[in-house]
Design an enzyme around this catalytic site. Structure first.
Site, PDB file in Angstrom:
ATOM      1  N   HIS A   1      -2.780  26.303 -24.244  1.00  0.00           N
ATOM      2  CA  HIS A   1      -1.906  27.031 -23.378  1.00  0.00           C
ATOM      3  C   HIS A   1      -0.993  26.094 -22.090  1.00  0.00           C
ATOM      4  O   HIS A   1      -0.953  24.608 -22.648  1.00  0.00           O
ATOM      5  CB  HIS A   1      -3.325  27.311 -21.677  1.00  0.00           C
ATOM      6  CG  HIS A   1      -4.195  27.250 -22.265  1.00  0.00           C
ATOM      7  ND1 HIS A   1      -3.347  28.879 -22.230  1.00  0.00           N
ATOM      8  CD2 HIS A   1      -5.616  27.540 -23.194  1.00  0.00           C
ATOM      9  CE1 HIS A   1      -5.190  29.841 -22.888  1.00  0.00           C
ATOM     10  NE2 HIS A   1      -5.764  28.911 -23.598  1.00  0.00           N
TER      11      HIS A   1
ATOM     12  N   VAL B 101      -2.058  33.683 -16.324  1.00  0.00           N
ATOM     13  CA  VAL B 101      -2.124  34.704 -17.396  1.00  0.00           C
ATOM     14  C   VAL B 101      -3.114  33.916 -18.598  1.00  0.00           C
ATOM     15  O   VAL B 101      -4.178  34.706 -18.967  1.00  0.00           O
ATOM     16  CB  VAL B 101      -0.820  34.830 -18.127  1.00  0.00           C
ATOM     17  CG1 VAL B 101      -0.733  35.265 -20.020  1.00  0.00           C
ATOM     18  CG2 VAL B 101       0.296  35.080 -17.493  1.00  0.00           C
ATOM     19  N   CYS B 102      -3.066  32.845 -18.084  1.00  0.00           N
ATOM     20  CA  CYS B 102      -3.689  31.820 -19.160  1.00  0.00           C
ATOM     21  C   CYS B 102      -5.674  32.028 -18.665  1.00  0.00           C
ATOM     22  O   CYS B 102      -6.658  31.779 -19.814  1.00  0.00           O
ATOM     23  CB  CYS B 102      -3.631  30.530 -19.116  1.00  0.00           C
ATOM     24  SG  CYS B 102      -2.377  30.363 -19.856  1.00  0.00           S
ATOM     25  N   THR B 103      -5.890  31.384 -16.426  1.00  0.00           N
ATOM     26  CA  THR B 103      -6.788  31.969 -17.048  1.00  0.00           C
ATOM     27  C   THR B 103      -7.626  33.160 -17.751  1.00  0.00           C
ATOM     28  O   THR B 103      -9.119  33.241 -17.084  1.00  0.00           O
ATOM     29  CB  THR B 103      -6.867  32.277 -15.176  1.00  0.00           C
ATOM     30  OG1 THR B 103      -6.732  30.988 -14.782  1.00  0.00           O
ATOM     31  CG2 THR B 103      -8.416  32.130 -14.832  1.00  0.00           C
TER      32      THR B 103
ATOM     33  N   LEU C 113      -8.533  33.493 -21.373  1.00  0.00           N
ATOM     34  CA  LEU C 113      -9.373  32.089 -21.546  1.00  0.00           C
ATOM     35  C   LEU C 113     -11.113  33.232 -20.824  1.00  0.00           C
ATOM     36  O   LEU C 113     -12.290  33.175 -21.622  1.00  0.00           O
ATOM     37  CB  LEU C 113      -9.729  30.653 -20.301  1.00  0.00           C
ATOM     38  CG  LEU C 113      -8.878  29.950 -21.499  1.00  0.00           C
ATOM     39  CD1 LEU C 113      -8.747  28.641 -20.316  1.00  0.00           C
ATOM     40  CD2 LEU C 113      -9.207  29.655 -22.379  1.00  0.00           C
TER      41      LEU C 113
END
Length: 211
Positions: free
Chosen positions: A37, A44-46, A49
């Site tokens: 990330h 977006v990464c939240t 994950l």
């Protein structure tokens, strides 16, 4: 030079949200999804994950361990995990690596200077139990990763590891597969007793053999 398919994935020691690990020891005899990330607290990464956490049972039944990585601190990671759990209605259940000195990111070619000189690009590596890299994908920052595709590739890799087949375009687990060209048509019945269809001499399909 970036890592390529068939290369041995570099070993490393890491600080993670679940304690210190040695990569090879942590992986053991499992398959691995390792993905990076750009930084913590990115929207977006939240979601990615959170999606990974929600798919734990799917990864477990395929004998897959997941590791995420960014170059932020372990303190930031712990704070971010709370946000992920809260906003995505999950409990993060896999380690997130704090690669603050970027040694792991650099070993895996996750720093692309033309994209960012300081942050990792959004890479995905699928690594087999022999620690060999079997798939690499690099996504742009604006596009969330497709975890159904990642699971689909794992299904294909694990199937084709054990049978002389390949999977066609858009294949999903349970659908017909392709008999590899190295198998002579005359030998198909003994190897694939479920039968086969010869579309062309070089294109023969058979029901998925492990279903």
């Amino acid at each position: 030079m970036s890592l390529q398919l068939g290369d041995v994935a570099p070993n490393f020691d890491a600080v993670t949200t679940e304690g210190n690990i040695n990569f090879y020891e942590y992986v053991g005899d499992s398959w691995v999804v390792l993905y990076s990330h750009p930084s913590d607290y990115t929207p977006v990464c939240t979601t990615e994950l959170g999606r990974t956490a929600s798919l734990k049972q799917e990864f477990d039944k395929r004998n897959v361990k997941v590791l995420a990585l960014s170059v932020d601190s372990i303190e930031d990671h712990h704070g971010w995990v709370k946000d992920i759990n809260d906003t995505q209605n999950v409990e993060v259940n896999f380690p997130i690596i704090a690669d603050k000195d970027r040694k792991i990111a650099e070993a895996y070619g996750m720093i692309h200077p033309n994209a960012s000189a300081t942050a990792t690009v959004r890479s995905v590596y699928i690594i087999d139990p022999n620690k060999k890299i079997r798939l690499t994908i690099t996504y742009p920052a604006s596009t969330g990763r497709n975890f159904q595709e990642i699971l689909r590739v794992i299904d294909s890799l694990q199937l084709t590891e054990n049978y002389s087949v390949a999977t066609p375009a858009d294949w999903k687990d349970g659908e017909d597969v392709i008999v590899v060209p190295a198998i002579k048509t005359a030998d198909i019945p003994s190897k694939f007793p479920k039968g086969y269809t010869e579309i062309r001499p070089y294109l023969r399909t058979t029901p998925q053999p492990n279903k």
